[in-house]
Design an enzyme around this catalytic site. Sequence first.
Site, PDB file in Angstrom:
ATOM      1  N   SER A   1       0.798  -1.232   0.000  1.00  0.00           N
ATOM      2  CA  SER A   1       0.000   0.000   0.000  1.00  0.00           C
ATOM      3  C   SER A   1       0.828   1.279   0.000  1.00  0.00           C
ATOM      4  O   SER A   1       0.301   2.353  -0.300  1.00  0.00           O
ATOM      5  CB  SER A   1      -0.949   0.012   1.201  1.00  0.00           C
ATOM      6  OG  SER A   1      -0.238   0.170   2.410  1.00  0.00           O
TER       7      SER A   1
ATOM      8  N   LYS B   1       0.571   4.558   6.570  1.00  0.00           N
ATOM      9  CA  LYS B   1       0.027   5.365   5.473  1.00  0.00           C
ATOM     10  C   LYS B   1       0.645   6.763   5.550  1.00  0.00           C
ATOM     11  O   LYS B   1       1.340   7.112   6.504  1.00  0.00           O
ATOM     12  CB  LYS B   1      -1.502   5.496   5.586  1.00  0.00           C
ATOM     13  CG  LYS B   1      -2.274   4.198   5.730  1.00  0.00           C
ATOM     14  CD  LYS B   1      -2.319   3.403   4.457  1.00  0.00           C
ATOM     15  CE  LYS B   1      -3.159   2.133   4.636  1.00  0.00           C
ATOM     16  NZ  LYS B   1      -3.027   1.225   3.486  1.00  0.00           N
TER      17      LYS B   1
END
Length: 256
Positions: A54, A120
């Site tokens: 990700s 993230k």
Amino acid sequence: MTDTSTEATPDKPTHRSGLAAAAREFALIVVGALIVSSILRAFVGQMFIIPSESMQNTLLVGDRVVVEKLTDVERGDVVVFEDPGGWLGTEESGQKRGSVGRFFEVVGLLPDSSHGHLIKRLIGMPGDKVACCDEKGRLMVNGQPLEESQYLYPGDAPSAMEFQVTVPAGKIFVMGDHRSESGDSRVHLSDTGPDGGTPGDAAFVPLDKVTGRAILVVWPASNFSKLGVPDTFKSIPAPAGPPPAKPSISLTPPPK
């Protein structure tokens, strides 16, 4: 006159007592080192293993990153946080170690397997308005477009879905750099939180679940690099007002 005889006193086993003292000293050193390592892990920083795609190409699967806990996070930081509730799938949850491995994680002798954590990029702070997208397809924060070519995965759009949100108090809005492979804040804009509540609550990460900001890739050596705030975030203006208690969410594009 009576003679008094004295018996010779046997030598003491000094070598044995010396070995015992050395063993005790070594044990104290080891215990002290484990305590110091545990304290550093709890309050200063720790190492995590990247479990998913990700954050490519900023972070690759298997990279070891150092996460520091002393400074406050800000827009543009790469942050590690605990699962806010319902975010983690098997592809993003690190492999859980056994009891021995977990012990060495806790005392800081092994990198954290990332089980139960995500990593993230922090896009919006409390009170920020995050929207996708402007007429050029760019993500916007407080009306300022982001130039994301520095970190966005090659070929990915800033977002395949349109939205407008205002980040609530005490929470942040995060997105992966590999947007097409990231189950980030956007994906949960219609989800309720782990305790129920308003749809969209689950999209925002509570600040008290943020472990810290990633500052270095340290392994493998070929990927060694410093992680900082990209230049585009330095021009983002402050939010227009105080953060709301509840998020504002619209799954429509901003006015162009």
